[in-house]
Write an enzyme that holds these catalytic residues in place. Structure first.
Site, PDB file in Angstrom:
ATOM      1  N   LYS A 158       1.041  -1.027  -0.337  1.00  0.00           N
ATOM      2  CA  LYS A 158      -0.147   0.106   0.171  1.00  0.00           C
ATOM      3  C   LYS A 158       0.838   1.605   0.162  1.00  0.00           C
ATOM      4  CE  LYS A 158      -4.310  -1.368   2.544  1.00  0.00           C
ATOM      5  NZ  LYS A 158      -5.054  -1.204   3.523  1.00  0.00           N
ATOM      6  N   GLU A 200       1.005  -4.942   4.120  1.00  0.00           N
ATOM      7  CA  GLU A 200       0.434  -5.841   5.225  1.00  0.00           C
ATOM      8  C   GLU A 200      -0.677  -7.483   4.249  1.00  0.00           C
ATOM      9  OE1 GLU A 200      -1.880  -2.812   5.715  1.00  0.00           O
ATOM     10  OE2 GLU A 200      -3.716  -3.263   5.272  1.00  0.00           O
ATOM     11  N   TYR A 202      -2.809  -9.351   3.225  1.00  0.00           N
ATOM     12  CA  TYR A 202      -4.217  -9.424   2.180  1.00  0.00           C
ATOM     13  C   TYR A 202      -5.267 -10.418   2.985  1.00  0.00           C
ATOM     14  CZ  TYR A 202      -7.647  -8.767  -1.538  1.00  0.00           C
ATOM     15  OH  TYR A 202      -8.736  -9.135  -2.440  1.00  0.00           O
ATOM     16  N   HIS A 208     -16.435  -6.296   6.208  1.00  0.00           N
ATOM     17  CA  HIS A 208     -16.222  -4.371   6.241  1.00  0.00           C
ATOM     18  C   HIS A 208     -16.975  -4.296   7.580  1.00  0.00           C
ATOM     19  CE1 HIS A 208     -14.876  -0.106   6.094  1.00  0.00           C
ATOM     20  NE2 HIS A 208     -16.258   0.578   6.363  1.00  0.00           N
ATOM     21  N   GLU A 275     -12.347   1.893  11.377  1.00  0.00           N
ATOM     22  CA  GLU A 275     -13.299   0.978  10.542  1.00  0.00           C
ATOM     23  C   GLU A 275     -12.177  -0.760  10.310  1.00  0.00           C
ATOM     24  OE1 GLU A 275     -15.226   2.949   7.145  1.00  0.00           O
ATOM     25  OE2 GLU A 275     -13.090   2.411   6.769  1.00  0.00           O
ATOM     26  N   GLU A 287      -8.463   1.528   9.133  1.00  0.00           N
ATOM     27  CA  GLU A 287      -8.925   3.210   8.831  1.00  0.00           C
ATOM     28  C   GLU A 287      -9.749   3.560  10.415  1.00  0.00           C
ATOM     29  OE1 GLU A 287      -9.170   5.419   5.723  1.00  0.00           O
ATOM     30  OE2 GLU A 287     -10.967   4.602   5.440  1.00  0.00           O
ATOM     31  N   ARG A 291     -14.479  11.818  11.745  1.00  0.00           N
ATOM     32  CA  ARG A 291     -15.961  12.527  10.537  1.00  0.00           C
ATOM     33  C   ARG A 291     -17.468  12.403  10.925  1.00  0.00           C
ATOM     34  NH1 ARG A 291     -16.896   9.997   5.931  1.00  0.00           N
ATOM     35  NH2 ARG A 291     -14.740   9.496   5.387  1.00  0.00           N
ATOM     36  N   VAL A 294     -21.014   9.310   5.576  1.00  0.00           N
ATOM     37  CA  VAL A 294     -22.494   8.899   5.341  1.00  0.00           C
ATOM     38  C   VAL A 294     -23.261   8.041   5.176  1.00  0.00           C
ATOM     39  CG1 VAL A 294     -23.386   8.412   2.909  1.00  0.00           C
ATOM     40  CG2 VAL A 294     -21.103   9.617   2.557  1.00  0.00           C
TER      41      VAL A 294
HETATM   42  P1  ADP Z   1      -8.421   4.010   1.831  1.00  0.00           P
HETATM   43  O1  ADP Z   1      -7.784   4.936   2.385  1.00  0.00           O
HETATM   44  O2  ADP Z   1      -7.840   4.062  -0.097  1.00  0.00           O
HETATM   45  O3  ADP Z   1      -9.860   4.059   1.379  1.00  0.00           O
HETATM   46  P2  ADP Z   1      -8.152   1.566   2.669  1.00  0.00           P
HETATM   47  O4  ADP Z   1      -7.303   1.218   4.069  1.00  0.00           O
HETATM   48  O5  ADP Z   1      -9.118   2.135   4.042  1.00  0.00           O
HETATM   49  O6  ADP Z   1      -7.696   2.359   2.012  1.00  0.00           O
HETATM   50  O7  ADP Z   1      -9.389   0.463   2.584  1.00  0.00           O
HETATM   51  C1  ADP Z   1     -10.217   0.209   1.329  1.00  0.00           C
HETATM   52  C2  ADP Z   1     -10.709  -0.863   1.224  1.00  0.00           C
HETATM   53  O8  ADP Z   1      -9.419  -1.901   0.466  1.00  0.00           O
HETATM   54  C3  ADP Z   1     -11.393  -1.254   2.076  1.00  0.00           C
HETATM   55  O9  ADP Z   1     -12.485  -1.204   3.107  1.00  0.00           O
HETATM   56  C4  ADP Z   1     -10.732  -3.374   1.915  1.00  0.00           C
HETATM   57  O10 ADP Z   1     -12.301  -3.833   0.931  1.00  0.00           O
HETATM   58  C5  ADP Z   1      -9.879  -2.999   0.731  1.00  0.00           C
HETATM   59  N1  ADP Z   1      -8.314  -3.441   2.139  1.00  0.00           N
HETATM   60  C6  ADP Z   1      -7.690  -2.554   2.339  1.00  0.00           C
HETATM   61  N2  ADP Z   1      -6.581  -3.414   3.523  1.00  0.00           N
HETATM   62  C7  ADP Z   1      -6.824  -4.646   3.021  1.00  0.00           C
HETATM   63  C8  ADP Z   1      -6.419  -6.256   3.321  1.00  0.00           C
HETATM   64  N3  ADP Z   1      -5.438  -5.984   3.892  1.00  0.00           N
HETATM   65  N4  ADP Z   1      -7.446  -7.175   3.351  1.00  0.00           N
HETATM   66  C9  ADP Z   1      -8.031  -7.026   1.943  1.00  0.00           C
HETATM   67  N5  ADP Z   1      -8.992  -5.862   1.772  1.00  0.00           N
HETATM   68  C10 ADP Z   1      -8.666  -4.713   1.691  1.00  0.00           C
END
Ligand code: ADP
Length: 450
Positions: A158, A200, A202, A208, A275, A287, A291, A294
């Site tokens: 990431k 990290e 996957y 979620h 989250e 994360e 705020r 939605v």
């Molecule tokens: P952003 O800031 O781009 O929204 P996030 O870290 O919140 O990034 O991740 C967005 C989405 O990506 C998550 O809701 C999930 O669906 C997917 N995601 C993120 N990290 C992982 C992970 N380690 N494994 C599987 N899916 C992930």
């Protein structure tokens, strides 16, 4: 309590905030771009100020214009809504420096949670479970390789500066890691101007799940239960519900408590959402959104608490009125996001609304700024309405939502209502059998079948 609040947003969320202000007897100032001069939030506000031309960078993201509007109108607080400047720590600090209240968290908390690595570090310190991975940015390929071996494949690389679902590279096996690592760094540099990446594990079939919190910044914080937002298209939520149908009462209680304790330790102020991805019985922090979200209405419908009113009271310096034990949850709520897109191609389809009929009846709430004659401009997010339902149980709630979708008529711009009807009647959604990748696969199969 404040005398006058400026709402630095547009669309349904500006209308939602206006309603809370009116319930509290607070005057309102709307701001708008030239494209939104006849918008619903402008019509409903006590006063309005034009802050610039249509592009958001010159209007809704224009900090100086918004502050000047607040000064001219004599507002004593600013509510940023979601999106736009809501998670901009510099803006929050500027608002406070001008002697106005920012209806949101302290700037330092916005800053920490806005940085992916700092946020993960903070979560670890606050004793929240996180996705296994590198503790900070990777400096060498050897470090990436060692971390991947430790957490096990598949892994995600990431971009530290990524966001909105962009800047993530999936790697299935060791053989692909070296090339993926180099490509990910190059793409991060090109896309975000910052080549730092981290790695990290996957999770390949997660749900979620997120926890809503409220803190008063004076050491008191509560959780308002969780929401399940697993149905996502390109990492954008489409259906949200509460409670999460996949959790047991014990899991729900433990997760909520753990997050509330963390927020007390942090001294968090305002509304926020923590989250997690949930897979095979384990939660992993991804994360925190500092705020209003939605999907906040689903929490309002099961808890009976007006989140926007609470946000405003907290910003006005009132201690939290809610004790954790006094918060009770009742029934089930679901929300669907309706966007101005073609239901088949899913391409944006703005336009002028020629006919509008909103649904009603038992258990239905519509949060929208649409009306017959309203213009859906091409410049902003395509969300045009949120349809929310409540029922004593999930199935009653789902059927009410379906009934409301059948009543809802929006003509003149695109709407995803036909697609949402397909989703609500899909067997897997009815049976609660899906993960975050389900909708993507559903849409691919749908496109192939037509
Ligand atoms: P952003 O800031 O781009 O929204 P996030 O870290 O919140 O990034 O991740 C967005 C989405 O990506 C998550 O809701 C999930 O669906 C997917 N995601 C993120 N990290 C992982 C992970 N380690 N494994 C599987 N899916 C992930």
């Amino acid at each position: 309590m404040f005398r006058k609040i400026l709402i630095a947003n547009r669309g349904e969320i500006a209308v939602r905030i206006l309603r809370a202000c009116r319930d509290l007897g607070v005057q309102t100032v709307a701001v708008h771009s030239t494209a939104d001069a006849a918008a619903m939030h402008v019509r409903l506000a006590d006063e309005s100020v034009c802050i610039g031309p249509p592009p958001a960078g010159e209007s809704y993201l224009n900090k100086a214009s918004i502050l000047a509007a607040a000064e001219i109108a004599g507002a004593d607080a600013i509510h940023p809504g979601y999106g736009f400047l809501s998670e901009n720590a510099d803006f929050a600090a500027m608002v406070e420096d001008h002697g106005l209240a920012f209806i949101g968290p302290r700037p330092e908390h916005i800053r920490t949670m806005g940085d992916k690595i700092e946020a993960k570090r903070a979560a670890l310190e606050l004793d929240l479970p996180v996705v296994p991975g590198s503790p900070g940015p990777l400096t060498t390929f050897e470090e990436a390789s060692a971390t991947a071996d430790e957490v096990g494949y598949p892994v995600l690389i990431k971009a530290v500066a990524g966001g909105g679902g962009r800047g993530m590279t999936l790697v299935w096996s060791e053989a692909d890691l070296e090339e993926a690592y180099r490509t990910a760094r190059g793409e991060a540099l090109a896309g975000f101007g910052d080549d730092r990446v981290y790695l990290e594990k996957y999770l390949d079939h997660p749900r979620h799940i997120e926890v809503q919190v409220l803190g008063d910044g004076q050491g008191h914080a509560v959780h308002l239960g969780e929401r399940d937002c697993t149905l996502q298209r390109r990492h954008q939520k489409v259906l949200e519900e509460a409670p999460a149908p996949i959790l047991t009462a014990t899991q729900r209680h433990e997760l909520g408590e753990r997050v509330a304790v963390a927020m007390r330790r942090l001294g968090y102020r305002g509304a926020g959402t923590v989250e997690f991805l949930y897979q095979d019985g384990t939660f992993a922090f991804i994360e925190m959104n500092t705020r209003l979200q939605v999907e906040h209405p689903v929490t309002e419908l099961v808890s009976g608490i007006d989140l926007v009113v609470e946000q405003i009271r907290i910003a006005a310096g009132e201690p939290l009125r809610l004790g954790q034990d006094a918060i009770r949850f009742d029934g089930h709520a679901m929300e669907l996001r309706i966007t101005a897109e073609d239901s088949e191609t899913l391409l944006p389809m703005p336009g002028r609304v020629t006919y509008y009929h909103a649904p009603g009846g038992p258990g239905i709430r519509v949060d929208s700024a649409l009306y017959a004659g309203a213009v859906v401009p091409p410049y902003y997010d395509s969300l045009i309405a949120k349809l929310i339902s409540w029922g004593p149980d999930r199935e009653t709630c789902r059927k009410r939502l379906l009934r409301a979708l059948q009543e809802y008529v929006i003509e003149g711009c695109g709407t995803t209502i036909p697609l949402l009807r397909e989703l609500l009647t899909a067997e897997d959604v009815q049976a609660n059998r899906y993960d975050t990748g389900w909708l993507g696969r559903f849409l691919e199969a749908r496109a192939r079948g037509r």
